[in-house]
Design a protein around this motif. Structure first.
Motif, short mmCIF file in Angstrom:
data_model
loop_
_atom_site.label_atom_id
_atom_site.label_comp_id
_atom_site.label_asym_id
_atom_site.label_seq_id
_atom_site.Cartn_x
_atom_site.Cartn_y
_atom_site.Cartn_z
N ARG A 143 -7.69 0.11 1.57
CA ARG A 143 -8.01 -0.95 0.76
C ARG A 143 -7.08 -2.27 1.00
N ALA A 157 -6.20 5.96 1.77
CA ALA A 157 -7.15 5.08 0.79
C ALA A 157 -6.51 3.80 0.42
N SER A 158 -5.46 4.11 0.13
CA SER A 158 -4.56 2.61 -0.28
C SER A 158 -4.48 2.02 0.86
N CYS A 218 0.87 -1.06 0.13
CA CYS A 218 0.02 0.00 -0.15
C CYS A 218 0.97 1.30 0.07
N GLN A 265 -4.26 11.81 1.78
CA GLN A 265 -5.67 10.86 1.34
C GLN A 265 -5.58 9.80 0.69
N GLY A 266 -4.61 9.92 -0.32
CA GLY A 266 -4.29 8.62 -1.07
C GLY A 266 -3.64 7.62 -0.55
N ASP A 282 0.80 5.96 -1.18
CA ASP A 282 0.10 6.86 -2.32
C ASP A 282 0.54 6.36 -3.63
N ARG A 295 0.06 3.85 -4.96
CA ARG A 295 -0.93 3.00 -5.17
C ARG A 295 -2.41 3.75 -5.59
N ASP A 296 -2.28 4.92 -5.31
CA ASP A 296 -3.49 5.59 -5.46
C ASP A 296 -3.20 7.14 -6.00
N THR A 297 -3.77 8.20 -5.26
CA THR A 297 -2.92 9.61 -5.53
C THR A 297 -2.00 10.16 -4.63
#
Ligand SMILES: Cc1cc2nc3c(=O)[nH]c(=O)nc-3n(C[C@H](O)[C@H](O)[C@H](O)COP(=O)(O)OP(=O)(O)OC[C@H]3O[C@@H](n4cnc5c(N)ncnc54)[C@H](O)[C@@H]3O)c2cc1C
Length: 45
Positions: A28, A24-25, A10, A20-21, A12, A14-16
């Motif tokens: 998940r 979120a990652s 996991c 926040q990213g 950032d 893997r996301d934004t």
């Protein structure tokens, strides 16, 4: 993200690219770990 073979990743990347990213990652991936540990539990993506 479940990479298989007991490996999870996991972050950032893997996301934004933001806190926040990263969160979120992380959430998940935590759910993916729970699904692996408890396949019968109902956790959404
Ligand atoms: C200057 C700057 C300002 C920012 N400002 C904002 C902002 O205002 N708002 C916002 O939302 N986001 C901001 N960001 C982005 C935010 O900091 C990142 O998106 C977030 O911290 C990523 O979290 P992460 O857990 O994915 O990775 P990281 O926070 O980079 O954590 C990764 C960790 O893994 C460790 N690590 C790396 N390789 C290894 C290894 N081989 N073995 C063991 N440990 C290892 C590192 O030391 C680090 O502690 C900013 C970033 C920078 C650089």
């Amino acid at each position: 993200m479940d990479l298989g073979g007991g490996l999870f990743v996991c972050g950032d990347h893997r996301d934004t690219p933001s806190i926040q990213g990263a969160m979120a990652s992380g959430a998940r991936t935590a759910r993916a770990v729970l699904r692996r540990l408890r396949p019968d539990s109902a956790t959404s993506a």
